[in-house]
Write a protein that holds these residues in place. Structure first.
Motif, PDB file in Angstrom:
ATOM      1  N   LEU A   1      21.668  16.515   6.613  1.00 27.86           N
ATOM      2  CA  LEU A   1      22.985  16.261   7.211  1.00 27.86           C
ATOM      3  C   LEU A   1      24.101  16.287   6.184  1.00 27.86           C
ATOM      4  O   LEU A   1      25.146  16.925   6.396  1.00 27.86           O
ATOM      5  N   ASN A   2      23.924  15.611   5.085  1.00 29.46           N
ATOM      6  CA  ASN A   2      24.980  15.585   4.070  1.00 29.46           C
ATOM      7  C   ASN A   2      25.070  16.904   3.319  1.00 29.46           C
ATOM      8  O   ASN A   2      26.168  17.419   3.062  1.00 29.46           O
ATOM      9  N   GLY A   3      23.931  17.465   2.981  1.00 27.33           N
ATOM     10  CA  GLY A   3      23.933  18.705   2.208  1.00 27.33           C
ATOM     11  C   GLY A   3      24.591  19.865   2.922  1.00 27.33           C
ATOM     12  O   GLY A   3      25.244  20.708   2.308  1.00 27.33           O
ATOM     13  N   TYR A   4      24.445  19.895   4.252  1.00 28.21           N
ATOM     14  CA  TYR A   4      25.020  20.992   5.024  1.00 28.21           C
ATOM     15  C   TYR A   4      26.280  20.582   5.783  1.00 28.21           C
ATOM     16  O   TYR A   4      26.834  21.370   6.541  1.00 28.21           O
ATOM     17  N   GLY A   5      26.725  19.359   5.571  1.00 30.56           N
ATOM     18  CA  GLY A   5      27.945  18.904   6.232  1.00 30.56           C
ATOM     19  C   GLY A   5      27.816  18.900   7.738  1.00 30.56           C
ATOM     20  O   GLY A   5      28.583  19.569   8.435  1.00 30.56           O
ATOM     21  N   VAL A   6      26.844  18.151   8.261  1.00 30.33           N
ATOM     22  CA  VAL A   6      26.558  18.123   9.705  1.00 30.33           C
ATOM     23  C   VAL A   6      26.782  16.699  10.214  1.00 30.33           C
ATOM     24  O   VAL A   6      25.856  15.887  10.259  1.00 30.33           O
ATOM     25  N   PRO A   7      28.016  16.357  10.604  1.00 32.37           N
ATOM     26  CA  PRO A   7      28.323  14.981  10.996  1.00 32.37           C
ATOM     27  C   PRO A   7      27.938  14.645  12.444  1.00 32.37           C
ATOM     28  O   PRO A   7      28.781  14.313  13.276  1.00 32.37           O
ATOM     29  N   ILE A   8      26.638  14.742  12.740  1.00 34.13           N
ATOM     30  CA  ILE A   8      26.202  14.338  14.071  1.00 34.13           C
ATOM     31  C   ILE A   8      26.122  12.818  14.145  1.00 34.13           C
ATOM     32  O   ILE A   8      25.978  12.132  13.128  1.00 34.13           O
ATOM     33  N   LYS A   9      26.232  12.299  15.352  1.00 33.35           N
ATOM     34  CA  LYS A   9      26.130  10.862  15.588  1.00 33.35           C
ATOM     35  C   LYS A   9      24.789  10.592  16.276  1.00 33.35           C
ATOM     36  O   LYS A   9      24.591  10.983  17.432  1.00 33.35           O
ATOM     37  N   VAL A  10      23.877   9.949  15.571  1.00 34.65           N
ATOM     38  CA  VAL A  10      22.547   9.662  16.097  1.00 34.65           C
ATOM     39  C   VAL A  10      22.552   8.254  16.677  1.00 34.65           C
ATOM     40  O   VAL A  10      22.723   7.275  15.943  1.00 34.65           O
ATOM     41  N   VAL A  11      22.387   8.163  17.994  1.00 41.10           N
ATOM     42  CA  VAL A  11      22.362   6.863  18.668  1.00 41.10           C
ATOM     43  C   VAL A  11      20.908   6.559  19.012  1.00 41.10           C
ATOM     44  O   VAL A  11      20.328   7.150  19.921  1.00 41.10           O
ATOM     45  N   LEU A  12      20.322   5.660  18.240  1.00 47.27           N
ATOM     46  CA  LEU A  12      18.912   5.301  18.387  1.00 47.27           C
ATOM     47  C   LEU A  12      18.797   4.117  19.335  1.00 47.27           C
ATOM     48  O   LEU A  12      19.221   3.004  19.015  1.00 47.27           O
ATOM     49  N   ILE A  13      18.239   4.358  20.503  1.00 47.25           N
ATOM     50  CA  ILE A  13      18.061   3.303  21.503  1.00 47.25           C
ATOM     51  C   ILE A  13      16.657   2.741  21.315  1.00 47.25           C
ATOM     52  O   ILE A  13      15.661   3.353  21.699  1.00 47.25           O
ATOM     53  N   ASN A  14      16.607   1.568  20.695  1.00 46.88           N
ATOM     54  CA  ASN A  14      15.344   1.010  20.203  1.00 46.88           C
ATOM     55  C   ASN A  14      14.845  -0.099  21.132  1.00 46.88           C
ATOM     56  O   ASN A  14      15.450  -1.166  21.222  1.00 46.88           O
ATOM     57  N   ASN A  15      13.735   0.174  21.802  1.00 44.87           N
ATOM     58  CA  ASN A  15      13.079  -0.857  22.618  1.00 44.87           C
ATOM     59  C   ASN A  15      11.681  -1.185  22.102  1.00 44.87           C
ATOM     60  O   ASN A  15      10.875  -1.766  22.825  1.00 44.87           O
ATOM     61  N   HIS A  16      11.377  -0.750  20.875  1.00 39.93           N
ATOM     62  CA  HIS A  16      10.076  -1.025  20.252  1.00 39.93           C
ATOM     63  C   HIS A  16       8.924  -0.575  21.143  1.00 39.93           C
ATOM     64  O   HIS A  16       7.892  -1.240  21.223  1.00 39.93           O
ATOM     65  N   SER A  17       9.118   0.562  21.793  1.00 39.05           N
ATOM     66  CA  SER A  17       8.110   1.057  22.730  1.00 39.05           C
ATOM     67  C   SER A  17       8.211   2.564  22.867  1.00 39.05           C
ATOM     68  O   SER A  17       9.249   3.161  22.566  1.00 39.05           O
TER      69      SER A  17
END
Length: 277
Positions: free
Chosen positions: A169-185
């Motif tokens: 992401l940083n090396g190629y300049g890719v500013p995506i927004k990763v929204v991790l929805i964590n339910n431990h499952s």
């Protein structure tokens, strides 16, 4: 995925393309059998004459249904509601973002609650889809559309399958927004086990998980984790920043996505969904 064969698409003319002739008509009676390579067959179909079809009435009916019976959910003072979080992100991105999903419960919530405005705005691995699709697909979407906001919704199961792709992401300049929805499952698997197997859970819960915040830090990506529903609207303002980031949202592992069609049932036998009338 046909559900109950006796009720599946009774008025449809079924065309079936498969490279293996033994598969043609094996499950559903097929009126137009085509044995061939999928790519070559589709290329040939693109050259065929087509008949213009007007879908205006169908589109109007679908939009009317959405107005009359929008999806809803119950509020929770203790846990972030994934539906609310997705709605809020939709508002913060003005409904214009390219939305990418991995596979699982979050995939359905994203389709239901993000306020889409445009055609081909949702990039997802559909029915019987591939976990791990999300991160590489989001990177591809951003590289192809650098001027567009790209938001990825992903679960903690699928995230662990391809999270090494964050390295670029940083090396190629890719500013995506990763929204991790964590339910431990493995949420969708767990939901099926709870709904149809007397809550006998097998290999669908994660008692021990990596520290995803430290993982993002290792890749030098901005990272945030939120668990307080009372401050969620303020917390999510970070998504407006133009840089790659991981936003980890902790939700209840008891949250189910509805509607769902039980195995072997017809669509009209789906388990219920709460609507806001």
């Amino acid at each position: 995925m046909t559900g109950n064969i006796d009720t599946f698409a009774k008025q449809a003319t079924v065309a079936h393309v498969d490279i293996d002739p033994a598969e043609i008509g094996k499950v559903v009676a097929t009126a137009i059998p085509v044995v061939g390579d999928a790519k070559k067959t589709l290329e040939a179909l693109l050259k065929a004459d087509t008949v213009a079809t007007d879908y205006a009435d169908w589109t109007a009916q679908v939009l009317d249904n959405k107005v009359r019976a929008p999806f809803g959910y119950d509020a929770d003072e203790n846990f972030i509601k994934p539906q609310e979080a997705i709605q809020m992100i939709g508002q913060l991105t003005n409904g214009d973002a390219i939305v990418v999903t991995d596979v699982g419960q979050h995939q359905m919530w994203s389709a239901q609650f993000y306020p889409f405005k445009h055609a081909r705005q949702l990039v997802t691995s559909g029915g019987m889809g591939t976990m791990g699709f999300g991160i590489p697909a989001a990177i591809g979407a951003k590289l192809a559309n650098p001027e567009r906001e790209v938001v990825l919704f992903v679960g903690d199961g699928g995230f662990q399958m391809t999270n090494q792709e964050l390295a670029i992401l940083n090396g190629y300049g890719v500013p995506i927004k990763v929204v991790l929805i964590n339910n431990h499952s493995l949420g969708m698997v767990r939901q099926w086990q709870e709904s149809f197997y007397d809550e006998r859970r097998s290999q669908s819960t994660f008692d021990d998980e990596p520290n995803f915040q430290l993982l993002a830090e290792a890749y030098k990506i901005a990272h945030y984790q939120f668990s307080n529903p009372a401050t969620l609207a303020e917390d999510l303002q970070v998504i407006k920043e133009n840089k790659p980031m991981l936003i980890e949202l902790h939700i209840s592992n008891a949250e189910h996505v509805l509607p769902m069609v039980p195995a072997g049932k017809a669509n009209h036998e789906m388990l219920g969904v709460k609507f806001n009338a």
